[in-house]
Write a protein that holds these residues in place. Structure first.
Motif, PDB file in Angstrom:
ATOM      1  N   SER A   1       0.828  -1.210   0.000  1.00  0.00           N
ATOM      2  CA  SER A   1       0.000   0.000   0.000  1.00  0.00           C
ATOM      3  C   SER A   1       0.855   1.249   0.000  1.00  0.00           C
ATOM      4  N   ILE A   2       0.227   2.317  -0.475  1.00  0.00           N
ATOM      5  CA  ILE A   2       0.843   3.640  -0.476  1.00  0.00           C
ATOM      6  C   ILE A   2      -0.188   4.609   0.070  1.00  0.00           C
ATOM      7  N   ARG A   3       0.222   5.415   1.043  1.00  0.00           N
ATOM      8  CA  ARG A   3      -0.634   6.476   1.572  1.00  0.00           C
ATOM      9  C   ARG A   3      -0.149   7.790   0.960  1.00  0.00           C
ATOM     10  N   LEU A   4      -1.103   8.504   0.393  1.00  0.00           N
ATOM     11  CA  LEU A   4      -0.794   9.728  -0.330  1.00  0.00           C
ATOM     12  C   LEU A   4      -1.644  10.865   0.208  1.00  0.00           C
ATOM     13  N   ASP A   5      -1.004  11.977   0.558  1.00  0.00           N
ATOM     14  CA  ASP A   5      -1.715  13.197   0.954  1.00  0.00           C
ATOM     15  C   ASP A   5      -1.965  14.020  -0.306  1.00  0.00           C
TER      16      ASP A   5
ATOM     17  N   ALA B   1      -9.586  12.153  -6.874  1.00  0.00           N
ATOM     18  CA  ALA B   1      -9.146  10.907  -6.232  1.00  0.00           C
ATOM     19  C   ALA B   1      -9.541   9.661  -7.016  1.00  0.00           C
ATOM     20  N   ASP B   2     -10.763   9.581  -7.521  1.00  0.00           N
ATOM     21  CA  ASP B   2     -11.192   8.401  -8.276  1.00  0.00           C
ATOM     22  C   ASP B   2     -10.392   8.242  -9.562  1.00  0.00           C
ATOM     23  N   SER B   3     -10.134   9.345 -10.245  1.00  0.00           N
ATOM     24  CA  SER B   3      -9.333   9.293 -11.470  1.00  0.00           C
ATOM     25  C   SER B   3      -7.897   8.895 -11.158  1.00  0.00           C
ATOM     26  N   LEU B   4      -7.368   9.414 -10.057  1.00  0.00           N
ATOM     27  CA  LEU B   4      -6.016   9.061  -9.654  1.00  0.00           C
ATOM     28  C   LEU B   4      -5.920   7.568  -9.352  1.00  0.00           C
ATOM     29  N   ALA B   5      -6.912   7.013  -8.659  1.00  0.00           N
ATOM     30  CA  ALA B   5      -6.908   5.582  -8.330  1.00  0.00           C
ATOM     31  C   ALA B   5      -6.932   4.738  -9.596  1.00  0.00           C
TER      32      ALA B   5
ATOM     33  N   ILE C   1      -4.100   4.622  -0.919  1.00  0.00           N
ATOM     34  CA  ILE C   1      -4.957   5.221   0.103  1.00  0.00           C
ATOM     35  C   ILE C   1      -4.675   6.716   0.101  1.00  0.00           C
ATOM     36  N   THR C   2      -5.693   7.496  -0.249  1.00  0.00           N
ATOM     37  CA  THR C   2      -5.499   8.940  -0.307  1.00  0.00           C
ATOM     38  C   THR C   2      -6.156   9.614   0.886  1.00  0.00           C
ATOM     39  N   ARG C   3      -5.531  10.677   1.335  1.00  0.00           N
ATOM     40  CA  ARG C   3      -6.084  11.517   2.399  1.00  0.00           C
ATOM     41  C   ARG C   3      -6.168  12.931   1.843  1.00  0.00           C
ATOM     42  N   THR C   4      -7.343  13.508   1.906  1.00  0.00           N
ATOM     43  CA  THR C   4      -7.532  14.869   1.419  1.00  0.00           C
ATOM     44  C   THR C   4      -7.068  15.853   2.487  1.00  0.00           C
TER      45      THR C   4
ATOM     46  N   LEU D   1       0.979  17.301  -2.503  1.00  0.00           N
ATOM     47  CA  LEU D   1       0.834  15.970  -3.072  1.00  0.00           C
ATOM     48  C   LEU D   1       2.057  15.200  -2.581  1.00  0.00           C
ATOM     49  N   HIS D   2       1.904  14.509  -1.443  1.00  0.00           N
ATOM     50  CA  HIS D   2       3.031  13.864  -0.772  1.00  0.00           C
ATOM     51  C   HIS D   2       2.782  12.380  -0.581  1.00  0.00           C
ATOM     52  N   ILE D   3       3.814  11.599  -0.814  1.00  0.00           N
ATOM     53  CA  ILE D   3       3.773  10.195  -0.441  1.00  0.00           C
ATOM     54  C   ILE D   3       4.069  10.170   1.050  1.00  0.00           C
ATOM     55  N   ARG D   4       3.087   9.779   1.835  1.00  0.00           N
ATOM     56  CA  ARG D   4       3.233   9.796   3.287  1.00  0.00           C
ATOM     57  C   ARG D   4       3.801   8.489   3.821  1.00  0.00           C
ATOM     58  N   GLU D   5       3.403   7.372   3.204  1.00  0.00           N
ATOM     59  CA  GLU D   5       3.852   6.080   3.718  1.00  0.00           C
ATOM     60  C   GLU D   5       3.811   5.043   2.602  1.00  0.00           C
ATOM     61  N   VAL D   6       4.802   4.153   2.617  1.00  0.00           N
ATOM     62  CA  VAL D   6       4.830   3.008   1.715  1.00  0.00           C
ATOM     63  C   VAL D   6       4.952   1.767   2.579  1.00  0.00           C
ATOM     64  N   ARG D   7       4.088   0.798   2.344  1.00  0.00           N
ATOM     65  CA  ARG D   7       4.187  -0.487   3.044  1.00  0.00           C
ATOM     66  C   ARG D   7       4.770  -1.488   2.074  1.00  0.00           C
ATOM     67  N   TRP D   8       5.908  -2.034   2.440  1.00  0.00           N
ATOM     68  CA  TRP D   8       6.619  -2.985   1.591  1.00  0.00           C
ATOM     69  C   TRP D   8       6.050  -4.373   1.816  1.00  0.00           C
ATOM     70  N   ALA D   9       5.945  -5.145   0.747  1.00  0.00           N
ATOM     71  CA  ALA D   9       5.395  -6.495   0.826  1.00  0.00           C
ATOM     72  C   ALA D   9       6.435  -7.463   1.368  1.00  0.00           C
ATOM     73  N   GLU D  10       5.939  -8.445   2.095  1.00  0.00           N
ATOM     74  CA  GLU D  10       6.779  -9.577   2.479  1.00  0.00           C
ATOM     75  C   GLU D  10       6.907 -10.444   1.232  1.00  0.00           C
ATOM     76  N   PRO D  11       8.002 -11.154   1.068  1.00  0.00           N
ATOM     77  CA  PRO D  11       8.213 -11.935  -0.165  1.00  0.00           C
ATOM     78  C   PRO D  11       7.070 -12.892  -0.512  1.00  0.00           C
ATOM     79  N   ALA D  12       6.373 -13.465   0.460  1.00  0.00           N
ATOM     80  CA  ALA D  12       5.329 -14.454   0.167  1.00  0.00           C
ATOM     81  C   ALA D  12       3.940 -13.841   0.007  1.00  0.00           C
ATOM     82  N   GLU D  13       3.789 -12.534   0.180  1.00  0.00           N
ATOM     83  CA  GLU D  13       2.460 -11.920   0.100  1.00  0.00           C
ATOM     84  C   GLU D  13       1.926 -11.941  -1.320  1.00  0.00           C
ATOM     85  N   ASN D  14       0.625 -12.163  -1.421  1.00  0.00           N
ATOM     86  CA  ASN D  14      -0.055 -12.176  -2.711  1.00  0.00           C
ATOM     87  C   ASN D  14      -0.609 -10.782  -2.983  1.00  0.00           C
TER      88      ASN D  14
END
Length: 136
Positions: A28-32, A41-45, A63-66, A106-119
């Motif tokens: 996931s990515i959280r974006l302000d 937001a819908d077009s961006l998604a 995941i966007t936050r206005t 327009l900031h990337i607030r957080e990136v969640r990195w996947a574990e190698p086995a995640e689908n």
């Protein structure tokens, strides 16, 4: 489409970060997104999902936050939400010497990195922090 260039820039920045840390995926990515940034937001998604195809971000949730637009009157220091369309006259003194304090970001607030086995299953609907709060 403005949102496609924004989505491609986000994907490019996160891919660069993923390479530097050896990440194999992103969950996931959280974006302000400022309400005055001119981003729908819908077009961006929609554009984000397309831009992620074939990258380490494929299947990642956006995941966007206005961020509300706020202004500050320089003469009287009043701070207010400007809304859309923006009200740029001070509600306190009626002055027009204002500074926009927030709402254009327009900031990337957080990136969640996947574990190698995640689908990574693609999401069917865009997610905002506001919609997540309603679901909880």
């Amino acid at each position: 489409m403005h949102e496609m260039s924004v989505a491609m820039a986000v994907v490019d920045q996160v891919e660069t970060a993923a390479r530097s840390r050896g990440a194999t995926g992103v969950t996931s990515i959280r974006l302000d997104v400022g309400e005055l940034a001119g981003v729908v937001a819908d077009s961006l998604a929609f554009c984000f999902e397309l831009a992620c195809a074939g990258t380490v971000l494929e299947g990642a949730e956006l995941i966007t936050r206005t961020v509300p637009g706020t202004a500050r009157c320089e003469p009287c220091a009043e701070v207010w939400n400007v809304g859309m369309p923006p009200r740029l006259l001070c509600p306190g003194c009626g002055g027009a010497a204002v500074e926009l304090v927030s709402g254009r970001e327009l900031h990337i607030r957080e990136v969640r990195w996947a574990e190698p086995a995640e689908n990574h299953a693609p999401r069917s609907e865009p997610t905002t922090e506001e919609s997540r709060a309603c679901a909880e």
